[in-house]
Scaffold this active site. Sequence first.
Site, mmCIF file in Angstrom:
data_model
loop_
_atom_site.group_PDB
_atom_site.id
_atom_site.type_symbol
_atom_site.label_atom_id
_atom_site.label_comp_id
_atom_site.label_asym_id
_atom_site.label_seq_id
_atom_site.Cartn_x
_atom_site.Cartn_y
_atom_site.Cartn_z
ATOM 1 N N SER A 8 39.693 20.803 -26.717
ATOM 2 C CA SER A 8 38.272 21.117 -26.506
ATOM 3 C C SER A 8 37.536 21.328 -27.820
ATOM 4 O O SER A 8 38.095 21.830 -28.796
ATOM 5 C CB SER A 8 38.140 22.390 -25.666
ATOM 6 N N GLN B 176 47.040 23.804 -28.321
ATOM 7 C CA GLN B 176 46.375 22.586 -27.842
ATOM 8 C C GLN B 176 44.959 22.506 -28.402
ATOM 9 O O GLN B 176 44.095 23.294 -28.018
ATOM 10 C CB GLN B 176 46.323 22.607 -26.314
ATOM 11 N N GLY B 177 44.729 21.559 -29.295
ATOM 12 C CA GLY B 177 43.399 21.372 -29.871
ATOM 13 C C GLY B 177 42.694 20.199 -29.227
ATOM 14 O O GLY B 177 42.549 19.128 -29.836
ATOM 15 N N SER C 127 44.146 28.258 -27.256
ATOM 16 C CA SER C 127 45.039 29.367 -26.917
ATOM 17 C C SER C 127 46.199 29.437 -27.906
ATOM 18 O O SER C 127 46.747 28.398 -28.297
ATOM 19 C CB SER C 127 45.602 29.197 -25.505
ATOM 20 N N GLU D 173 49.969 19.386 -17.686
ATOM 21 C CA GLU D 173 49.314 20.687 -17.713
ATOM 22 C C GLU D 173 48.813 21.074 -16.319
ATOM 23 O O GLU D 173 48.965 22.198 -15.876
ATOM 24 C CB GLU D 173 48.147 20.655 -18.721
HETATM 25 C C1 FAD Z 1 41.436 30.940 -20.990
HETATM 26 C C2 FAD Z 1 41.141 29.586 -21.499
HETATM 27 C C3 FAD Z 1 42.049 28.942 -22.311
HETATM 28 C C4 FAD Z 1 41.784 27.686 -22.830
HETATM 29 N N1 FAD Z 1 42.705 27.131 -23.657
HETATM 30 C C5 FAD Z 1 42.430 25.937 -24.225
HETATM 31 C C6 FAD Z 1 43.334 25.382 -25.148
HETATM 32 O O1 FAD Z 1 44.373 25.959 -25.464
HETATM 33 N N2 FAD Z 1 43.020 24.215 -25.721
HETATM 34 C C7 FAD Z 1 41.897 23.531 -25.384
HETATM 35 O O2 FAD Z 1 41.701 22.452 -25.914
HETATM 36 N N3 FAD Z 1 41.000 24.027 -24.520
HETATM 37 C C8 FAD Z 1 41.249 25.231 -23.930
HETATM 38 N N4 FAD Z 1 40.346 25.776 -23.038
HETATM 39 C C9 FAD Z 1 39.071 25.089 -22.812
HETATM 40 C C10 FAD Z 1 38.911 24.500 -21.438
HETATM 41 O O3 FAD Z 1 39.694 23.359 -21.302
HETATM 42 C C11 FAD Z 1 37.406 24.226 -21.233
HETATM 43 O O4 FAD Z 1 36.755 25.472 -21.249
HETATM 44 C C12 FAD Z 1 37.116 23.512 -19.945
HETATM 45 O O5 FAD Z 1 37.627 22.209 -19.953
HETATM 46 C C13 FAD Z 1 35.616 23.481 -19.603
HETATM 47 O O6 FAD Z 1 34.849 23.016 -20.665
HETATM 48 P P1 FAD Z 1 33.575 23.855 -21.179
HETATM 49 O O7 FAD Z 1 34.051 25.235 -21.389
HETATM 50 O O8 FAD Z 1 32.976 23.122 -22.293
HETATM 51 O O9 FAD Z 1 32.571 23.918 -19.968
HETATM 52 P P2 FAD Z 1 31.447 22.822 -19.631
HETATM 53 O O10 FAD Z 1 32.059 21.479 -19.667
HETATM 54 O O11 FAD Z 1 30.260 23.079 -20.466
HETATM 55 O O12 FAD Z 1 31.127 23.205 -18.140
HETATM 56 C C14 FAD Z 1 30.246 24.262 -17.750
HETATM 57 C C15 FAD Z 1 30.022 24.185 -16.259
HETATM 58 O O13 FAD Z 1 29.474 22.910 -15.929
HETATM 59 C C16 FAD Z 1 30.299 22.244 -14.992
HETATM 60 N N5 FAD Z 1 30.330 20.808 -15.279
HETATM 61 C C17 FAD Z 1 30.481 20.195 -16.475
HETATM 62 N N6 FAD Z 1 30.521 18.872 -16.324
HETATM 63 C C18 FAD Z 1 30.400 18.641 -14.994
HETATM 64 C C19 FAD Z 1 30.384 17.474 -14.196
HETATM 65 N N7 FAD Z 1 30.551 16.268 -14.696
HETATM 66 N N8 FAD Z 1 30.252 17.639 -12.863
HETATM 67 C C20 FAD Z 1 30.127 18.879 -12.317
HETATM 68 N N9 FAD Z 1 30.153 19.986 -13.013
HETATM 69 C C21 FAD Z 1 30.277 19.877 -14.342
HETATM 70 C C22 FAD Z 1 31.679 22.848 -15.165
HETATM 71 O O14 FAD Z 1 32.467 22.723 -13.990
HETATM 72 C C23 FAD Z 1 31.327 24.288 -15.471
HETATM 73 O O15 FAD Z 1 31.100 24.957 -14.256
HETATM 74 C C24 FAD Z 1 40.581 27.031 -22.511
HETATM 75 C C25 FAD Z 1 39.660 27.662 -21.677
HETATM 76 C C26 FAD Z 1 39.925 28.932 -21.171
HETATM 77 C C27 FAD Z 1 38.914 29.584 -20.298
#
Ligand code: FAD
Lengths: 378, 293
Positions: free
Chosen positions: A124, A121-122, A156, A239
């Site tokens: 993020s 899944q691409g 992932s 999902e």
């Molecule tokens: C094990 C794992 C597997 C993953 N696999 C995939 C994958 O296969 N494909 C893929 O595309 N992505 C994948 N992801 C990515 C995942 O979807 C993102 O990490 C997730 O959506 C959060 O985005 P971020 O990491 O940029 O955090 P951020 O968006 O930067 O958030 C950081 C913190 O700020 C908070 N925050 C952000 N915006 C808000 C808001 N509007 N209100 C309140 N709080 C907020 C969040 O809750 C968090 O606590 C994976 C992540 C993990 C950990």
Amino acid sequence: MDLSDSPEDAEFRARLREWLGKVLPTLPPKPSPDDWPGRRAYDLGWQRALHDAGYADVHWQAPPGVRLIFLEETEKAGAPYVGAGFVGLLHAGPTIAAEGTPEQRARWLPPILRGEEVWCQGFSEPDAGSDLAALRTRAWRDGDAYVVSGSKIWTSHAEVADWCELLVRTDPDAPKHRGISWLAMPMDAPGVTVRPLRTLAGSAEFAEVFLDEVRVPVGNRVGAENDGWRVTMVTLSFERGTAFVGEVVACRRVLGELAHRARRTGRWDDPVLRRRLGSLNAEFRALWRLTQWNVSAAEAAHGGVPGVGGSVFKLRYSQARQELYDAAAEVLGDAALDADRTWTADRLSSLSYTIAAGTSQIQRDIVAERILGLPKGR
Amino acid sequence: MRFLLTEDQRALRDGARELLARRFDRAALRAAVDRPGVLDRALWRELGAAGFFALRLPEADGGVGLGLPEAVLVFEEAGRRLLPGPLVATHLAAGHVPGAAEGETVVAAADGGGLVEWLAQADVVRGDVDGAVPLRSVDPLTPLHAVPARGTADPAAVLLTAAEQLGTATRACELAVQHARAREQFGRPIGAFQAVKHLCAELLVRVETARAAVYAAAVTADPADIAAARLLADDAAVRGARDCLQVHGGMGFTWEADVHLLLKRAWVRTRRAGGGTESEELLAADLLAGADR
Ligand SMILES: Cc1cc2nc3c(=O)[nH]c(=O)nc-3n(C[C@H](O)[C@H](O)[C@H](O)COP(=O)(O)OP(=O)(O)OC[C@H]3O[C@@H](n4cnc5c(N)ncnc54)[C@H](O)[C@@H]3O)c2cc1C
């Protein structure tokens, strides 16, 4: 309110049990967690076995009730998890089944079901996580192909994937939710570079994916051009809505093991610990019932596409899973700090559940705005 | 498996909701608060006539002939309205105590816990209440006596209590959301602020999880399912009322707002029919019930 098996369900369950009893003892040994090619082969082999026995499409074409029986029985019998098949079987496949053209369904679904192709899944990007619609990976038309440049992160299974469900920006001038398209990108196309990322558990579970003028045929777009956000919502509803439900059964098994271990080691005499395990029993029983409730409701109302009830489930489940492994650490004592224990690895991996597939904060916004009708805004 | 309300069940729930909305609206609730310890006997008889108490009695015995799932739906509605009175005790006495099924006789019961509700107002008291001492009850709508705790609780009493908690939790969520939409601060509805929004979301998550647990326990009648339902419903009601109070701000801390009534009733019910500790122990023992691992 009916929780019993219909005669057809009962027959399905009995046949499945019998088959599991026969096939599980013949499986090869599980590969080590770091052996990615080995894991891919093992997970696909299991899907192949399911396919040959007629269970291939149970995750998205069978009636939801049947799917729950499948999850219940396979987990109880100790069958392999979907593993590398997660994206293909649990959300890319169902999305193509719901939104793809007949040709797209014919091209991509059978290899997923036969255990031949792995998807990743691409979605993020480094600057587009929770704010997914802020994604910047660009795709412009060149004849019958899109030319894609940008980068994805936390992807992932990218290392072993054949296909990527990729979100790209096809109209940079449109409002951010409007200019997105959903593409199926071959991972072996020229210009795709995968660089593994180490997780906090020490493994290379996910990766960065760099895209440098990758050509993707226009026919690989699912849904209309610039209508990718709507398709994405379908993917995310699978999902969040159904992809984790089977794991609840696994958590219930883990909890039982913990209780027996606590009794063997004398920890059971501690009433605080005992009651904590008792209340976790309540929690996971309730989560299984919530699953049955959501699945019945989705079947009745949405023709199988899960509703926002999935966010309710994900919020509660991701929390409960972390509490389960914290309780496990309490039972294990010093051994909980031994990195070689599977308990420890599972405790570490449970930390991702409140982040991946939309953080708990984002899920709460969804519940509040889409179910309770509270105003948008921060 | 089709774990949803049937049409008949929805009709029953809606009927109970309408009856209670008509006969025990907010004005009636507040009037009852002003006359603590007085049970509305006319309403009790109406509940009897509507089948509230005889719901699970066989039709041959003059009952409605329905089961636990239906009883749970009706008790949920009672909890939603904060209907006062020994509802569970009288329901469980139907078929055993003359007049209970019809709502002619008000029945109180000692059910294994250390408290008896509505003892002084009841026509019949079931169980051993020797040595009962009146308390000044925290809940203005539930008079209490303390008794020495004896015996164990009837699982049906535990489940119906959980159903009432579920109804109260649902009400807390509704009130919180209503207030969050209507009350403005900083020039917009407070529900637009994420801190408030997330309190409301958690309220709903607890309600929905408890609902699944309570309904499932009503279908299986399994003691461990019932114990789980109780824990989830107690939590949904108590924490729900508290979060609802928080969303109401200073207004929530007044006698005039109904929030305290939700919280106090939820507290009383956590002590009914055993209590949460007993349920946790039951569920802990249940984990060891399978084969040794
Ligand atoms: C094990 C794992 C597997 C993953 N696999 C995939 C994958 O296969 N494909 C893929 O595309 N992505 C994948 N992801 C990515 C995942 O979807 C993102 O990490 C997730 O959506 C959060 O985005 P971020 O990491 O940029 O955090 P951020 O968006 O930067 O958030 C950081 C913190 O700020 C908070 N925050 C952000 N915006 C808000 C808001 N509007 N209100 C309140 N709080 C907020 C969040 O809750 C968090 O606590 C994976 C992540 C993990 C950990």
